[in-house]
Design a protein around this motif. Structure first.
Motif, PDB file in Angstrom:
ATOM      1  N   ALA A 178     -94.965 -83.672  61.371  1.00 38.93           N
ATOM      2  CA  ALA A 178     -93.548 -84.098  60.984  1.00 38.93           C
ATOM      3  C   ALA A 178     -92.587 -82.881  61.012  1.00 38.93           C
ATOM      4  O   ALA A 178     -93.041 -81.573  61.030  1.00 38.93           O
ATOM      5  CB  ALA A 178     -93.540 -84.587  59.398  1.00 38.93           C
ATOM      6  N   HIS A 180     -89.603 -80.681  61.038  1.00 37.98           N
ATOM      7  CA  HIS A 180     -88.716 -80.000  59.892  1.00 37.98           C
ATOM      8  C   HIS A 180     -87.402 -79.216  60.424  1.00 37.98           C
ATOM      9  O   HIS A 180     -87.519 -78.557  61.604  1.00 37.98           O
ATOM     10  CB  HIS A 180     -89.385 -78.988  58.983  1.00 37.98           C
ATOM     11  CG  HIS A 180     -88.413 -78.449  57.798  1.00 37.98           C
ATOM     12  ND1 HIS A 180     -87.759 -77.164  58.103  1.00 37.98           N
ATOM     13  CD2 HIS A 180     -88.007 -78.874  56.771  1.00 37.98           C
ATOM     14  CE1 HIS A 180     -86.988 -76.939  56.613  1.00 37.98           C
ATOM     15  NE2 HIS A 180     -87.328 -78.201  56.020  1.00 37.98           N
ATOM     16  N   ALA A 182     -83.797 -77.195  59.704  1.00 39.60           N
ATOM     17  CA  ALA A 182     -83.151 -76.532  58.670  1.00 39.60           C
ATOM     18  C   ALA A 182     -81.665 -76.886  58.465  1.00 39.60           C
ATOM     19  O   ALA A 182     -81.172 -76.864  57.211  1.00 39.60           O
ATOM     20  CB  ALA A 182     -83.174 -74.817  58.917  1.00 39.60           C
ATOM     21  N   ALA A 198     -84.155 -88.302  55.077  1.00 44.63           N
ATOM     22  CA  ALA A 198     -84.929 -86.980  55.731  1.00 44.63           C
ATOM     23  C   ALA A 198     -84.939 -85.926  54.482  1.00 44.63           C
ATOM     24  O   ALA A 198     -85.512 -85.159  54.535  1.00 44.63           O
ATOM     25  CB  ALA A 198     -84.296 -86.549  57.167  1.00 44.63           C
ATOM     26  N   ALA A 202     -88.183 -84.015  52.981  1.00 46.56           N
ATOM     27  CA  ALA A 202     -88.483 -82.632  53.022  1.00 46.56           C
ATOM     28  C   ALA A 202     -88.902 -82.087  51.518  1.00 46.56           C
ATOM     29  O   ALA A 202     -89.752 -81.290  51.520  1.00 46.56           O
ATOM     30  CB  ALA A 202     -87.065 -81.955  53.372  1.00 46.56           C
ATOM     31  N   ALA A 205     -92.367 -83.273  50.546  1.00 42.31           N
ATOM     32  CA  ALA A 205     -93.342 -82.555  51.258  1.00 42.31           C
ATOM     33  C   ALA A 205     -93.485 -81.169  50.954  1.00 42.31           C
ATOM     34  O   ALA A 205     -94.338 -80.430  51.393  1.00 42.31           O
ATOM     35  CB  ALA A 205     -93.262 -82.763  52.776  1.00 42.31           C
ATOM     36  N   TYR A 207     -90.798 -78.639  50.821  1.00 43.23           N
ATOM     37  CA  TYR A 207     -89.898 -77.852  51.444  1.00 43.23           C
ATOM     38  C   TYR A 207     -88.792 -77.581  50.613  1.00 43.23           C
ATOM     39  O   TYR A 207     -88.368 -78.412  49.788  1.00 43.23           O
ATOM     40  CB  TYR A 207     -89.222 -78.207  52.533  1.00 43.23           C
ATOM     41  CG  TYR A 207     -90.107 -78.451  53.948  1.00 43.23           C
ATOM     42  CD1 TYR A 207     -90.131 -77.255  54.617  1.00 43.23           C
ATOM     43  CD2 TYR A 207     -91.075 -79.548  54.300  1.00 43.23           C
ATOM     44  CE1 TYR A 207     -90.981 -77.390  55.911  1.00 43.23           C
ATOM     45  CE2 TYR A 207     -91.960 -79.647  55.160  1.00 43.23           C
ATOM     46  CZ  TYR A 207     -91.840 -78.260  56.144  1.00 43.23           C
ATOM     47  OH  TYR A 207     -92.646 -78.396  57.093  1.00 43.23           O
ATOM     48  N   ASP A 209     -85.864 -76.788  51.197  1.00 44.17           N
ATOM     49  CA  ASP A 209     -84.516 -77.325  51.589  1.00 44.17           C
ATOM     50  C   ASP A 209     -84.743 -78.042  53.063  1.00 44.17           C
ATOM     51  O   ASP A 209     -85.796 -77.974  53.473  1.00 44.17           O
ATOM     52  CB  ASP A 209     -83.290 -76.398  51.573  1.00 44.17           C
ATOM     53  CG  ASP A 209     -83.818 -75.195  52.360  1.00 44.17           C
ATOM     54  OD1 ASP A 209     -84.620 -75.145  53.083  1.00 44.17           O
ATOM     55  OD2 ASP A 209     -83.089 -74.149  52.124  1.00 44.17           O
ATOM     56  N   GLY A 210     -83.912 -78.484  53.590  1.00 43.90           N
ATOM     57  CA  GLY A 210     -83.652 -78.875  55.079  1.00 43.90           C
ATOM     58  C   GLY A 210     -84.142 -80.368  55.140  1.00 43.90           C
ATOM     59  O   GLY A 210     -84.009 -81.109  53.953  1.00 43.90           O
ATOM     60  N   PHE A 211     -84.680 -80.683  56.353  1.00 45.63           N
ATOM     61  CA  PHE A 211     -84.648 -82.243  56.469  1.00 45.63           C
ATOM     62  C   PHE A 211     -86.189 -82.388  57.199  1.00 45.63           C
ATOM     63  O   PHE A 211     -86.311 -81.726  58.276  1.00 45.63           O
ATOM     64  CB  PHE A 211     -83.642 -82.653  57.337  1.00 45.63           C
ATOM     65  CG  PHE A 211     -82.145 -82.250  56.622  1.00 45.63           C
ATOM     66  CD1 PHE A 211     -81.527 -83.289  55.862  1.00 45.63           C
ATOM     67  CD2 PHE A 211     -81.807 -81.043  57.191  1.00 45.63           C
ATOM     68  CE1 PHE A 211     -80.480 -82.777  55.332  1.00 45.63           C
ATOM     69  CE2 PHE A 211     -80.196 -80.817  56.456  1.00 45.63           C
ATOM     70  CZ  PHE A 211     -79.649 -81.600  55.657  1.00 45.63           C
ATOM     71  N   LEU A 212     -86.642 -83.557  56.909  1.00 49.81           N
ATOM     72  CA  LEU A 212     -87.979 -83.627  57.441  1.00 49.81           C
ATOM     73  C   LEU A 212     -88.233 -84.996  58.314  1.00 49.81           C
ATOM     74  O   LEU A 212     -87.448 -86.017  57.387  1.00 49.81           O
ATOM     75  CB  LEU A 212     -89.143 -83.722  56.430  1.00 49.81           C
ATOM     76  CG  LEU A 212     -90.465 -83.488  57.122  1.00 49.81           C
ATOM     77  CD1 LEU A 212     -90.931 -82.348  57.820  1.00 49.81           C
ATOM     78  CD2 LEU A 212     -91.632 -83.817  55.966  1.00 49.81           C
ATOM     79  N   SER A 232     -83.092 -81.132  69.526  1.00 49.96           N
ATOM     80  CA  SER A 232     -83.875 -81.812  68.590  1.00 49.96           C
ATOM     81  C   SER A 232     -84.490 -83.008  69.271  1.00 49.96           C
ATOM     82  O   SER A 232     -85.708 -83.170  68.715  1.00 49.96           O
ATOM     83  CB  SER A 232     -82.444 -82.225  67.724  1.00 49.96           C
ATOM     84  OG  SER A 232     -81.843 -81.489  67.248  1.00 49.96           O
TER      85      SER A 232
END
Length: 668
Positions: A178, A180, A182, A198, A202, A205, A207, A209-212, A232
């Motif tokens: 997956a 990630h 930031a 997303a 994150a 999962a 994390y 922060d951020g987006f998964l 991306s």
């Protein structure tokens, strides 16, 4: 608490008590169930009376119900909610199943009693059961000598173990890859709801922060059509294609070699021959010829599409750019924005006012949700299905949302079969991997996911309408290259003019989707067929190559083998990757489709011909649905499926409708 698997559930339709089951319960029940069935088999083989249909074949059909119930329940849950404890026992559960199959099929005395039956005295489903059972035993090696049987059992055990390891590792790899991000800037092009989803993924999962962006099973990730930044897109694309390069590739190569060796023991030239011995395709040459004759025009179509994409992009495109610029073509040439369509495809509406409503109009069946039957996960929903006369027909369970414990893709399973001999009514499940919405937001589907929901429900109808005596001939227990046919047919209703207006409404405003958008969508049916057909055929060719290797062949470099096979067949995997690469091709290395991925296009010949029949006969009408149900969906394997098709259609299927659908007629 007692083990709930050791006796039939007292719930309606024998719905399992999932919440009471532990991993230990599954193992204990499987062991005890296997032992009980061996006792039942001993009673059959030690019977001093001459073999009869009742004391041999029916006794065999009735045997092993504890084991059958346990395995159906366990593997349904494992694939959809494979928690760590359930995955830890997968190898043992698969081994129990494999050893039991060998104990049955390689039992010389049992096979002798089956051979002694007077088949001339049988007719209808009884004759079909006898014919199919004897064929199953022969293809499993029942006629082999003792030494060959011993070798076969060892190979079966090895392949089972490797398949379990492949399945577990494939899920781990999918989760581990997956992607990630930031910064939200990297997700430019995604809508607010997708970005919020997303961000939630994150956090879920681990994390801070951020987006998964989780991956889906196929090589092509749907999010590539929306991400505006090429870097991306590349990150997601490369993560998808790199799954399995360091773990599952070697398992796949070893499995292919062992399957070839097993084929040799059984008297076949390769594993594909063993599969086709119980399929509708007449020969390995016929399958290879069909794949080859479709591949060349598909690649030509894909090359023509690439030229158009390059014009739109203003220069050469990369593999990770294809879906993005294909979306641009839809927007600029056809005025279609598929990402915006999601707002009109809300899950509940698509399901109730699309999928269910279509089934009601075609077949007269109705649905009532059962809140008193908890599933194996809180996301599972259960409906009771009633026939047109109001009688109870089946249970339908839907598990639609993605989660880390669920393997990728979409599928149908049965927890119980429609079989009057066992007094069973169907319990059918549909499992998908739709991205969950952020808290408080609706679950919105892509156009592809909408088609998938209709597709999987086609499998469900095949299971729910089963109307025969015997579980082993019930519903989807048909040849692999026929089983996809009913599900593909059901896709025809997704955008049908008599269906789509009932569900395609904006989730917030209730505004119907503009009919002109639907006209544009239908006008785009041929756009992208070059890409879609090429990626599918590349996967089929790859499957076929792995499973037509000769016994004794060792593939020391699986990745090089994959690339060479695809290049030799005329594909460019650097631009269009196969739908599944070897390292994550669960269909053929974990899910029973080995040497069978061709079946989708094989079944699509029947599908396209059937869609033409519906169009010629008035479309969405009860009369048409009843005919399709009576001659095909309800029949399962109670008679030759191709005979069922001819009785439904009035003739054998013609390939022309498929060629037109795929844009392969006079493709330049």
């Amino acid at each position: 608490m007692s083990n709930q698997l050791l006796s039939p559930s007292e719930n309606p339709y024998q719905w399992p008590e999932f919440q009471a089951l532990t991993a230990e319960d599954y193992v204990v029940a499987a062991r005890q169930g296997a032992a009980l069935q061996l006792e039942e088999l001993d009673a059959i083989t030690s019977n001093s009376e001459p073999a009869t249909f009742e004391n041999t074949l029916l006794a065999l059909e009735a045997s092993g119900q504890v084991l059958r119930r346990t395995l159906m329940t366990y593997f349904t849950v494992l694939s959809a909610h494979g928690t760590e404890d359930l995955r830890a026992i997968q190898s043992e559960m698969s081994s129990i199943m494999t050893r039991q199959q060998d104990a049955i099929h390689l039992n010389e005395t049992l096979f002798s009693r089956l051979q002694a039956l007077d088949l001339n005295a049988l007719e209808g489903e009884d004759a079909r059961l006898a014919d199919q059972t004897l064929r199953e035993f022969e293809l499993a090696g029942a006629a082999l000598g003792a030494e060959a049987k011993g070798k076969l059992s060892k190979l079966n055990e090895q392949i089972s173990e490797l398949s379990s390891r492949f399945s577990n590792l494939a899920l781990e790899n999918q989760n581990a890859h997956a992607v990630h991000f930031a910064d939200a800037v990297e997700l430019e092009g995604l809508g607010e709801a997708a970005i919020a989803s997303a961000a939630k993924a994150a956090l879920d999962a681990g994390y801070r922060d951020g987006f998964l962006l989780p991956l889906v099973s196929p090589s092509q990730q749907p999010v590539l059509s929306q991400l505006a930044r090429s870097d991306s897109r590349r990150k997601v694309h490369e993560a998808s294609l790199s799954r399995g390069l360091n773990s599952t590739l070697e398992l796949a190569a070893e499995m292919a070699s062992l399957r070839a060796e097993r084929a040799s023991v059984l008297g076949f030239s390769n594993h594909a021959e063993t599969v086709l011995a119980d399929a509708t395709a007449p020969s390995t040459a016929a399958v290879a010829e069909r794949l080859a004759e479709l591949s060349a025009p598909a690649v030509r179509n894909a090359n023509a599409e690439a030229a158009i994409l390059s014009e739109v992009a203003g220069g050469a495109i990369n593999a990770w750019d294809w879906r993005y610029y294909s979306e641009k073509v839809l927007q600029e040439k056809y005025s279609v924005d598929t990402s915006a369509l999601r707002e009109y495809f809300e899950l509940e509406r698509v399901l109730v006012h699309g999928v269910f409503a279509t089934a009601t109009r075609l077949y007269g069946i109705t649905f009532a949700e059962r809140f008193d039957l908890p599933g194996y996960h809180p996301d599972v929903r259960v409906w009771e299905v009633f026939d047109a006369d109001g009688s109870a027909l089946a249970l339908y369970a839907g598990d639609f949302l993605a989660r880390p414990t669920k393997k990728g893709g979409a599928w149908m399973t049965t927890l119980r079969d429609g079989a009057s001999f066992l007094d069973e009514r169907p319990i059918v499940t549909n499992t998908l991997n739709i991205a969950p919405a952020a808290d408080g937001e609706p679950v919105l589907l892509t156009l592809d996911e909408t088609h998938t929901l209709f597709h999987e429900f086609g499998h469900a109808l095949h299971g729910m309408f089963a109307n025969g005596k015997y579980a082993s001939l019930s519903g989807t227990s048909v040849p692999r290259d026929f089983v996809e046919f009913p599900s593909q047919v059901n896709e025809m209703w997704a955008l049908h003019e008599d269906v789509v207006g009932g569900y395609a409404k904006h989730y917030a405003t209730d505004e119907p989707l503009d009919p002109s958008v639907l006209d544009s969508l239908r006008a785009t049916e041929l756009w992208g067929q070059g890409f879609a057909t090429t990626e599918y055929l590349a996967a089929s060719v790859l499957d076929w190559a792995w499973h037509t290797i000769k016994p004794g062949t060792v593939i020391s470099d699986p990745e090089e083998f994959e690339q060479r096979v695809l290049a030799d067949a005329g594909f460019d995997p650097q631009m269009i990757a196969p739908r599944y690469r070897t390292g994550y091709f669960q269909h053929i290395f974990a899910n029973g489709y080995s040497a069978g991925y061709y079946s989708y296009i094989w079944s699509e010949v029947l599908d396209a011909d059937t869609v033409q029949w519906f169009a010629e006969n008035g479309g969405l009408m009860r009369e048409n649905g009843n005919r399709f149900r009576e001659e095909l969906l309800s029949r399962g394997n109670t008679r030759d499926p191709l005979k069922s098709y001819r009785l439904f259609r009035g003739r054998s299927a013609e390939v022309e409708p498929l060629l037109r659908r795929r844009g392969l007629v006079n493709a330049e």
